[in-house]
Motif scaffolding. Sequence first.
Motif, short mmCIF file in Angstrom:
data_model
loop_
_atom_site.label_atom_id
_atom_site.label_comp_id
_atom_site.label_asym_id
_atom_site.label_seq_id
_atom_site.Cartn_x
_atom_site.Cartn_y
_atom_site.Cartn_z
N UNK A 189 38.96 41.74 33.16
CA UNK A 189 38.70 42.19 34.54
C UNK A 189 37.37 41.71 35.08
N UNK A 190 36.45 41.28 34.22
CA UNK A 190 35.17 40.75 34.68
C UNK A 190 35.19 39.23 34.85
N UNK A 191 36.28 38.59 34.54
CA UNK A 191 36.38 37.14 34.61
C UNK A 191 36.73 36.70 36.02
N UNK A 192 36.21 35.56 36.48
CA UNK A 192 36.62 35.06 37.81
C UNK A 192 38.05 34.56 37.84
N UNK A 193 38.72 34.43 36.68
CA UNK A 193 40.11 33.99 36.62
C UNK A 193 41.07 35.18 36.49
N UNK A 194 40.60 36.39 36.74
CA UNK A 194 41.41 37.59 36.54
C UNK A 194 42.64 37.59 37.42
N UNK A 195 42.52 37.10 38.64
CA UNK A 195 43.63 37.12 39.60
C UNK A 195 44.29 35.76 39.78
N UNK A 196 43.95 34.78 38.96
CA UNK A 196 44.47 33.42 39.12
C UNK A 196 45.68 33.24 38.21
N UNK A 197 46.80 32.85 38.80
CA UNK A 197 48.01 32.55 38.05
C UNK A 197 48.18 31.04 37.93
N UNK A 198 49.26 30.62 37.27
CA UNK A 198 49.50 29.20 37.09
C UNK A 198 49.75 28.51 38.43
N UNK A 199 50.53 29.13 39.30
CA UNK A 199 50.79 28.53 40.61
C UNK A 199 49.52 28.49 41.46
N UNK A 200 48.71 29.55 41.38
CA UNK A 200 47.47 29.58 42.17
C UNK A 200 46.47 28.56 41.65
N UNK A 201 46.44 28.35 40.33
CA UNK A 201 45.49 27.40 39.76
C UNK A 201 45.79 25.97 40.20
N UNK A 202 47.07 25.64 40.33
CA UNK A 202 47.44 24.29 40.75
C UNK A 202 47.01 23.99 42.18
N UNK A 203 46.89 25.04 43.01
CA UNK A 203 46.51 24.83 44.41
C UNK A 203 45.02 25.07 44.67
N UNK A 204 44.34 25.75 43.77
CA UNK A 204 42.95 26.13 44.03
C UNK A 204 42.02 24.96 43.80
N UNK A 205 40.92 24.97 44.53
CA UNK A 205 39.89 23.94 44.44
C UNK A 205 38.71 24.50 43.64
N UNK A 206 38.86 24.51 42.32
CA UNK A 206 37.84 25.07 41.45
C UNK A 206 37.32 23.96 40.53
N UNK A 207 36.15 24.20 40.00
CA UNK A 207 35.54 23.28 39.04
C UNK A 207 34.73 24.10 38.04
N UNK A 208 34.93 23.81 36.78
CA UNK A 208 34.21 24.48 35.70
C UNK A 208 33.20 23.50 35.13
#
Length: 422
Positions: free
Chosen positions: A269-288
Amino acid sequence: MEQDVETPAIIRPPKLPKQAREDLPQHLAEMEREKRIQRYVQKDGKCNVHHGNVRETYRYLTDIFTTLVDLKWRFNLFIFVLVYTVTWLFFGLMWWLIAYLRGDLDHQADNQWTPCVNNLNGFVSAFLFSIETETTIGYGYRVITDQCPEGIVLLLVQSVLGSIVNAFMVGCMFVKISQPKKRAETLVFSNNAVISMRDGRLCLMFRVGDLRNSHIVEASIRAKLIKSKQTKEGEFIPLNQTDINVGYNTGDDRLFLVSPLIICHEIDEHSPFWDISQAHLAKSDVEIVVILEGMVEATGMTCQARSSYVGGEIKWGYRFTPVLTLEDGFYEVDYNSFHCIYETNTPSCSARELSELQGRARLPLTWSLASKLSQQGLEETRDPAESPADPPEDKGPSERPEDKGQSERNGDISKMESESKV
């Protein structure tokens, strides 16, 4: 006599509608835009940021040493040669000027004349004497005499300034050569990051390794999520940096990097990926952005290696292939499989949804039975006036109302227990 001549068939491409022809460049532009990924940090660790409109350029001169070290090698070598050449020419000119003002150049053949510097007969010889003085070569052919106090003062000044120039330029070159940037070339990161299940939780993982036999002392790893955000007040924060916990609380971020290690971030619950699913990850503009720091064992200097993973490089439902095998008396690392991953069964939902599903799966065994019993108890304590009156039935002498109610409750309980088990 006429002959039939076969004409080659001309195949024309089908003519597209006008609207399709107008939308085609836009569609191609969108595809090209998707292929072009704007990184904050390149895969090799270089930051993709350029500083423009810097008006206070004098600040670079206040820290001239760091400015020279940060220059490219061609500029650094050019400045190195230029500084020495200018100082030799300057002091050569000063020695020639002293000889000219004293008249030493006009009494070359006079053996009774005591010059300031013996065998100095022009600017070239004065330049050579300047080099000999500053570099302390001392061939012995050109020597300063004790009848020239201005020459003695100039000799002292050149010796002191020459030592300062030597210390500055040699120190700059030494730091430039011994920079630990090249040591980071042998610290490797996996080409992709993966998300899969580990110990019943979704985890984000990537792999790091050291190609050298000399180790990185006090190695530590940290990660940042780079993503633009908008606050509740409407403020837009470009490239906001969020910490990703890779074991700070447990000490797993401090590495003993002898063999390749898989760095794991548990998505809670403290992770920034808590609400990110596989479909959302493919569309999101994130960088680690991942940063590995430590001290070089040979020199003791701090070394830092960086890399990054964009959304397309984070593979959902994969794991890393093992690279460590036990041989006869030693462990062997196969770096051919360092970047290899394989697919595994992983839920495509987000970590929040997975946690809710796991919580619901545990509820029927403990919660449903108690809730049904409490609901039945409320119905029994309800006012009889509210319930419709049922016609009385004849009861046998062997059956009492209390026994009948008790048997009905026992039957309902056994029925509910069987339902909960199912």
